[in-house]
Write a protein that holds these residues in place. Structure first.
Motif, PDB file in Angstrom:
ATOM      1  N   GLN A  16      -1.877  -2.760   1.760  1.00 54.02           N
ATOM      2  CA  GLN A  16      -2.891  -2.843   0.705  1.00 54.02           C
ATOM      3  C   GLN A  16      -3.037  -1.474   0.065  1.00 54.02           C
ATOM      4  O   GLN A  16      -2.958  -0.453   0.742  1.00 54.02           O
ATOM      5  N   TYR A  18      -5.391   1.083  -2.616  1.00 52.63           N
ATOM      6  CA  TYR A  18      -6.758   1.301  -3.082  1.00 52.63           C
ATOM      7  C   TYR A  18      -6.771   2.474  -4.070  1.00 52.63           C
ATOM      8  O   TYR A  18      -5.885   3.329  -4.036  1.00 52.63           O
ATOM      9  N   TYR A  20      -9.966   5.028  -5.787  1.00 52.86           N
ATOM     10  CA  TYR A  20     -11.377   5.372  -5.980  1.00 52.86           C
ATOM     11  C   TYR A  20     -12.310   4.418  -5.229  1.00 52.86           C
ATOM     12  O   TYR A  20     -13.336   3.991  -5.742  1.00 52.86           O
ATOM     13  N   GLY A  21     -11.904   4.065  -3.989  1.00 54.44           N
ATOM     14  CA  GLY A  21     -12.769   3.279  -3.119  1.00 54.44           C
ATOM     15  C   GLY A  21     -12.655   1.774  -3.275  1.00 54.44           C
ATOM     16  O   GLY A  21     -13.358   1.036  -2.585  1.00 54.44           O
ATOM     17  N   HIS A  22     -11.783   1.291  -4.151  1.00 53.75           N
ATOM     18  CA  HIS A  22     -11.681  -0.164  -4.372  1.00 53.75           C
ATOM     19  C   HIS A  22     -10.243  -0.638  -4.176  1.00 53.75           C
ATOM     20  O   HIS A  22      -9.296   0.043  -4.598  1.00 53.75           O
ATOM     21  N   PRO A  23     -10.046  -1.810  -3.561  1.00 55.22           N
ATOM     22  CA  PRO A  23      -8.681  -2.343  -3.412  1.00 55.22           C
ATOM     23  C   PRO A  23      -8.091  -2.736  -4.765  1.00 55.22           C
ATOM     24  O   PRO A  23      -8.794  -3.284  -5.631  1.00 55.22           O
ATOM     25  N   LYS A  24      -6.807  -2.471  -4.935  1.00 57.56           N
ATOM     26  CA  LYS A  24      -6.134  -2.808  -6.191  1.00 57.56           C
ATOM     27  C   LYS A  24      -5.639  -4.250  -6.184  1.00 57.56           C
ATOM     28  O   LYS A  24      -5.404  -4.844  -7.233  1.00 57.56           O
TER      29      LYS A  24
END
Length: 274
Positions: A16, A18, A20-24
């Protein structure tokens, strides 16, 4: 700004990404494998690390060296793809320790003149807290103690360090009284005198560590003090009764005695200077 995690387990490679703190995207299976383990690739966010995002090799090497001492038997490899070595390959170093904290103490004390030849080592678990201690003495006058909790360097000390100091002082004081080494000298030995020339490493594992201080590098768990103190007392009492250690502890007491003798003069000199 970017992180990629690969996890090898159950015969597959899960991945997985990511930013800036968010999953792509959701977790994906990107291959098959019989291996297990995790690989993480990341780049620091320059908007947060504003001063620099350039890694310092020596800082990383020192940290990995500490971790190798704290986790004996584990190989840790540091490779710098930015710099080529003499053979044209990337600069690389492997950190590995067979003796753990004993080797750590030798490394710290390598430039000092030894007061005793032994590295005193104690390793046990008490009240659910694994405690590992190694220390020796040199002919210098400073106390040099490194303490760790769950591999974190507690540079401000904390309850585990307090437990170590109390256990060491009370046991050495009792040994001095029982052996009557201090009987002829009319001096009062303070706890700090027993730690002159001491080099020690303390490592404990705490389930839920609580850190204090501005830099969060001081252990605050009250339940850590007693296990460390009891471990040191029990371990030292066991060694004091073992063959071959009498000379070691006699030398430590004599050094404390010498520290106690000069302390009044040193205090007077300090007052005069003021």
């Amino acid at each position: 700004s970017y992180l990629r995690a690969e996890v090898r387990r159950n015969g597959h490679i899960y991945m997985q990404e990511y930013a800036y703190g968010h999953p792509k995207a959701p977790v994906a299976i990107v291959g098959d494998t019989e291996e297990t383990g995790t690989k993480v690739l990341f780049k620091p966010d320059p908007s947060i690390f504003q001063e620099t995002t350039v890694y310092n090799y020596d800082t990383l090497a020192n940290r990995l060296r500490d971790l190798a001492f704290l986790n004996q038997g584990i190989h840790l490899t540091l490779t710098d793809m930015r710099e080529k070595g003499e053979n044209g390959n990337p600069k690389s170093e492997v950190f590995y320790s067979t003796e753990g904290l004993k080797e750590f103490v030798r490394y710290i004390d390598q430039s000092k003149e030894h007061l005793i030849d032994d590295i005193i080592y104690i390793n046990t678990e008490r009240q659910g807290i694994p405690v590992e201690v190694a220390f020796t003495y040199n002919t210098a006058f400073n106390e040099n103690i490194y303490s760790f909790v769950n591999n974190i360097d507690t540079i401000e000390g904390g309850t585990h360090l307090t437990g170590f100091r109390r256990g060491l002082t009370s046991t050495l004081k009792k040994y001095a009284d029982d052996s009557k080494i201090l009987e002829k000298e009319k001096v009062t030995v303070d706890p700090a005198d027993f730690r002159e020339g001491l080099t020690a490493v303390i490592s404990v594992k705490v389930l839920e560590p609580q850190f204090e201080g501005q830099t969060k590098t001081k252990l605050g768990n009250t339940e850590a003090r007693v296990p460390v103190e009891a471990t040191v007392i029990e371990g030292l009492n066991s060694l004091m009764g073992a063959r071959g250690y009498k000379k070691t502890f006699d030398e430590i007491i004599k050094k404390a005695q010498g520290a106690a003798k000069v302390r009044p003069a040193a205090q007077q000199e300090k007052e005069n200077a003021r």
